[in-house]
Design a protein around this motif. Sequence first.
Motif, short mmCIF file in Angstrom:
data_model
loop_
_atom_site.label_atom_id
_atom_site.label_comp_id
_atom_site.label_asym_id
_atom_site.label_seq_id
_atom_site.Cartn_x
_atom_site.Cartn_y
_atom_site.Cartn_z
N LYS A 87 0.72 -1.34 -0.04
CA LYS A 87 -0.08 0.02 -0.05
C LYS A 87 0.88 1.27 0.01
O LYS A 87 1.94 1.18 0.40
CB LYS A 87 -0.78 -0.20 1.26
CG LYS A 87 -0.06 0.26 2.51
CD LYS A 87 -0.97 0.32 3.62
CE LYS A 87 -0.24 0.55 5.20
NZ LYS A 87 -0.98 0.58 6.17
N THR A 88 0.32 2.46 -0.21
CA THR A 88 0.89 3.68 -0.39
C THR A 88 0.69 4.29 1.17
O THR A 88 -0.43 4.03 1.57
CB THR A 88 0.68 4.72 -1.50
OG1 THR A 88 -0.76 4.89 -1.54
CG2 THR A 88 1.32 4.08 -2.68
N ALA A 89 1.56 5.03 1.83
CA ALA A 89 1.35 5.50 2.96
C ALA A 89 2.38 6.77 3.18
O ALA A 89 3.35 6.88 2.63
CB ALA A 89 1.62 4.28 4.32
N ARG A 90 1.93 7.79 4.14
CA ARG A 90 2.68 8.71 4.23
C ARG A 90 3.34 8.39 5.71
O ARG A 90 2.97 8.05 6.72
CB ARG A 90 1.85 9.95 4.87
CG ARG A 90 0.92 10.53 3.72
CD ARG A 90 1.45 10.87 2.61
NE ARG A 90 2.37 12.49 2.73
CZ ARG A 90 3.29 13.23 2.14
NH1 ARG A 90 3.51 12.58 0.98
NH2 ARG A 90 3.81 14.28 2.49
N VAL A 91 4.96 8.42 5.56
CA VAL A 91 5.58 8.26 6.88
C VAL A 91 6.57 9.58 7.05
O VAL A 91 6.64 10.44 6.11
CB VAL A 91 6.64 7.06 6.44
CG1 VAL A 91 5.61 5.92 6.17
CG2 VAL A 91 7.38 7.37 5.27
N MET A 92 7.38 9.42 8.02
CA MET A 92 8.14 10.52 8.37
C MET A 92 9.26 10.72 7.25
O MET A 92 9.93 9.54 6.85
CB MET A 92 8.98 10.18 9.65
CG MET A 92 9.87 11.50 10.17
SD MET A 92 10.77 11.06 11.66
CE MET A 92 9.61 11.10 12.70
N ALA A 93 9.51 11.75 6.68
CA ALA A 93 10.41 12.14 5.83
C ALA A 93 12.03 11.50 6.20
O ALA A 93 12.37 11.74 7.44
CB ALA A 93 10.70 13.29 5.32
N ALA A 94 12.80 10.98 5.37
CA ALA A 94 14.10 10.47 5.52
C ALA A 94 14.89 11.63 6.10
O ALA A 94 15.92 11.59 6.74
CB ALA A 94 14.93 10.04 4.60
N SER A 95 14.67 13.07 5.71
CA SER A 95 15.31 14.06 6.12
C SER A 95 15.25 14.44 7.42
O SER A 95 15.98 15.27 8.14
CB SER A 95 15.19 15.27 5.07
OG SER A 95 13.59 15.68 5.43
N CYS A 96 14.36 14.09 8.05
CA CYS A 96 14.08 14.18 9.68
C CYS A 96 14.96 13.38 10.22
O CYS A 96 15.34 13.86 11.60
CB CYS A 96 12.69 13.86 9.97
SG CYS A 96 11.19 14.77 9.42
N GLN A 97 15.42 12.42 9.94
CA GLN A 97 16.68 11.74 10.55
C GLN A 97 16.09 11.33 11.92
O GLN A 97 17.03 11.18 12.70
CB GLN A 97 17.86 12.68 10.79
CG GLN A 97 18.53 12.81 9.50
CD GLN A 97 19.81 13.61 9.53
OE1 GLN A 97 20.23 14.07 10.71
NE2 GLN A 97 20.28 13.70 8.50
N GLY A 98 15.06 10.91 12.05
CA GLY A 98 14.22 10.31 13.26
C GLY A 98 13.92 11.37 14.36
O GLY A 98 13.46 11.11 15.41
N PRO A 100 11.58 13.41 16.33
CA PRO A 100 10.26 13.22 16.48
C PRO A 100 9.60 14.32 16.26
O PRO A 100 8.49 14.57 16.31
CB PRO A 100 10.02 12.50 18.07
CG PRO A 100 11.21 13.03 18.62
CD PRO A 100 12.32 13.17 17.64
N ASP A 101 10.12 15.36 16.55
CA ASP A 101 9.40 16.74 16.41
C ASP A 101 9.56 17.53 14.85
O ASP A 101 8.74 18.46 14.53
CB ASP A 101 10.16 17.92 17.03
CG ASP A 101 10.34 17.66 18.72
OD1 ASP A 101 9.40 17.21 19.17
OD2 ASP A 101 11.17 17.89 19.24
N CYS A 102 10.08 16.69 14.15
CA CYS A 102 10.11 16.86 12.76
C CYS A 102 8.73 16.87 12.12
O CYS A 102 8.02 15.64 12.32
CB CYS A 102 11.17 16.20 11.78
SG CYS A 102 11.22 16.71 9.99
#
Length: 290
Positions: A87-98, A100-102
């Motif tokens: 499925k397609t899904a929205r996830v935290m962007a890789a640029s956030c580097q983990g 949690p506030d991003c």
Amino acid sequence: MSPSLVRSGFLGFLLLSALPSAAQDTVTVGGEKKRAFGTPTAFQNGDAACYLTLKDDRGGTFEELADFDLCSLEKSLKGKRLALTYKTARVMAASCQGNPDCKKSETVVLIASAKPAPLAAPAPAPAAPSPAKSAQTSFCTPTETIVFSCRTSPTKLVSVCASKDAAPNRGYLQYRTGKPDSSEPLDLTLPAAQLPPPQAASGESFPLAGGGATWLRVSTKNNIAFVVYTGIGNWGPRGETREKAGVTVERDGKTVASLKCTGKPLGLLGPDWFAKVGLTAKGQDFDLPD
């Protein structure tokens, strides 16, 4: 590591490379072609998803993102052949580097579910060799374009294959190598994912006295690169026109192995095809082997 050790060990693994089966069932989700079956070998919880490492039905390794819930099922799923649903899904962007506030996010294709599936049927035994049957000339399927292909020994075939629709923003390009005329599974396809040519490789054509040359480079994540090349120039003892073609293996930008084609290579490697698919040198260069 000395060049001799590289050739005997490290390159022994890398040069015995090949592609996943053309008959491997696939599905297309979100514009990406994905394998429909896989056997997970490793699970890892990440910042954005569960990261799975799997093997396809011919032993080729590939990686996928999955719902976090799948990582909790590692004990019951690991080592089993699974039917994969995406499925397609929205996830935290890789640029956030983990972080949690991003608040940045991106759309990716995830494995939504994985259910045990019957083992794949074994490949039929190869027919007895026939003198009238021609030897295998590439690892490209009939639905793909042969960009480059040649044998570097009686038991080694190198191919660069692309989808018929390959373009700057669609289709794919892959480097494949392994044992031709065999039912044995091949070991490596680079890149493992089916990426558009500009994301999968770099390449360039340049003039030479008496002709010109073309190269295409596919790199791995551990600073290993494979470069296929063709060239024609005044290299004869008396300036005669000679051709050369082959593949070199680089480590950290230095050549550690160079294999010449045993015959004339096949394919479209050259400036016209590069322009069609948007392939450029990306600031890199390449010196033809002697």
